[in-house]
Design an enzyme around this catalytic site. Structure first.
Site, mmCIF file in Angstrom:
data_model
loop_
_atom_site.group_PDB
_atom_site.id
_atom_site.type_symbol
_atom_site.label_atom_id
_atom_site.label_comp_id
_atom_site.label_asym_id
_atom_site.label_seq_id
_atom_site.Cartn_x
_atom_site.Cartn_y
_atom_site.Cartn_z
ATOM 1 N N SER A 17 0.504 -1.345 0.022
ATOM 2 C CA SER A 17 -0.113 0.023 0.248
ATOM 3 C C SER A 17 0.605 0.924 0.243
ATOM 4 O O SER A 17 0.245 2.228 -0.361
ATOM 5 C CB SER A 17 -0.695 -0.098 0.767
ATOM 6 O OG SER A 17 -0.235 0.245 2.434
ATOM 7 N N HIS A 113 7.992 3.734 8.616
ATOM 8 C CA HIS A 113 7.951 2.416 9.327
ATOM 9 C C HIS A 113 6.795 3.185 10.384
ATOM 10 O O HIS A 113 6.328 3.947 11.132
ATOM 11 C CB HIS A 113 9.357 2.051 10.635
ATOM 12 C CG HIS A 113 9.226 1.312 11.651
ATOM 13 N ND1 HIS A 113 9.314 -0.095 11.731
ATOM 14 C CD2 HIS A 113 9.238 1.740 13.146
ATOM 15 C CE1 HIS A 113 8.710 -0.774 12.799
ATOM 16 N NE2 HIS A 113 8.769 0.277 13.930
ATOM 17 N N GLY A 147 21.314 -1.121 11.043
ATOM 18 C CA GLY A 147 20.710 -0.847 12.130
ATOM 19 C C GLY A 147 18.891 -1.365 11.712
ATOM 20 O O GLY A 147 18.534 -1.339 10.539
#
Ligand code: GAR
Length: 221
Positions: A17, A113, A147
Site C-alpha cells: 500500500s 516504519h 540497524g
C-alpha cells in the site's frame, strides 16, 4: 520533465500500500520522482501486482533462493542497476540491508516504519505500542542505516490510540498517515530539501521542517 525525475527503486515484501502511495504520487506531472522498478523478496507479494498494474517493471529476488546474504544483495543490486535506480525506498521490505549494500547508495535509502521511532522498532510495531499502553502512535520515515529502524529521522506523523483499538484498527489508522508522509518525505529528499549529513538529517529550510513535523492527534480529529 521525465528525464530529470529521480529514479526510485521500491523494495517490498507484502501488500504494497505504501508502494501504491508512491506510484500515485509519481503519476502526478509535478512530482520529482518516478518508480523505475519494484523488487520483492517474496514472489506472492501483492505489491508486485500493483507495480504491474502501473506499468512498472517488477522483479522477484527471493532471499531464500540465495546461499548467503551477500549473494542475495548482489542479485538485488543487479536488478536495481539494470533499472538505473538512484534512490531506494523500503516499503514494507522485511529484510535488513548490510552496510556494504547501503554504501552503494549513500544517503539515498529511505524506510517507512509504523511507529514513532525510536520507540517500537522491528516487527509488530503496532502490537508493541498497544502492549506498552501508549496513547499516541504513528509512523516515521528515516534514512536507513545497518540497524533495525535506527537511521536518522526525516519525518513523523502521529495518530491517537483509542481505547478499543486492536492491531488492525491501529494499523489502519497509522497507514493513512504513512501514505501521506512517505511521498512527502521522498519529495523533500530527492529535491535536496532534506539530506543525510554524517549521522544526522539536515533540513534546508524552516518550511520543510514544518511540513515534516509530528502532527498532534488532537489536531487531527
Ligand atoms: C507498513 O506499515 C510499513 O510501515 C511496515 O510494513 C507495512 C507494509 O505495508 N514496515 C515495517 O514494519 C518496516 N520495519 P504495505 O506493504 O501495505 O506498504
Amino acid at each position: 520533465m521525465s528525464a530529470s525525475r529521480a529514479r526510485l527503486g521500491v523494495l517490498v515484501s507484502g501488500s504494497g500500500s505504501n508502494l501504491q502511495a508512491l506510484l500515485d504520487a509519481c503519476a502526478r506531472p509535478d512530482y520529482p520522482a518516478e518508480v523505475a522498478c519494484v523488487v520483492s523478496n517474496v514472489a506472492t507479494a501483492y505489491a508486485l501486482e500493483r507495480a504491474r498494474a502501473a506499468g512498472v517493471p517488477a522483479v522477484v529476488v527471493d532471499h531464500k533462493a540465495h546461499a548467503s546474504k551477500v549473494d542475495f544483495e548482489q542479485a538485488l543490486l543487479g536488478a536495481l542497476r539494470e533499472a538505473r535506480v538512484e534512490w531506494i525506498c523500503l516499503a514494507g521490505f522485511m529484510r535488513l540491508l548490510s552496510a556494504d549494500f547501503l554504501g552503494r547508495f549513500p544517503g539515498r535509502v529511505l524506510n517507512i516504519h509504523p511507529s514513532l521511532l525510536p520507540s517500537f522498532p522491528g516487527l509488530h510495531a503496532q502490537r508493541q505500542a498497544l502492549e506498552r499502553g501508549v496513547k499516541v502512535a504513528g509512523c516515521t520515515v528515516h534514512f536507513v542505516d545497518a540497524g533495525t529502524d535506527t537511521g536518522p529521522i526525516i519525518g513523523q506523523a502521529a495518530v491517537p490510540v483509542l481505547p478499543d483499538d486492536d492491531e488492525k484498527s491501529l494499523g489502519a489508522r497509522i497507514l493513512v498517515e504513512e501514505h501521506r508522509l512517505y511521498p512527502l518525505a521522498v519529495r523533500l529528499a530527492v529535491t535536496g530539501q532534506v539530506s543525510l549529513e554524517g549521522a544526522r538529517t539536515r533540513v534546508a529550510a524552516r518550511a520543510t521542517t514544518d511540513a515534516l513535523a509530528l502532527r498532534s492527534p488532537g489536531a487531527m480529529e
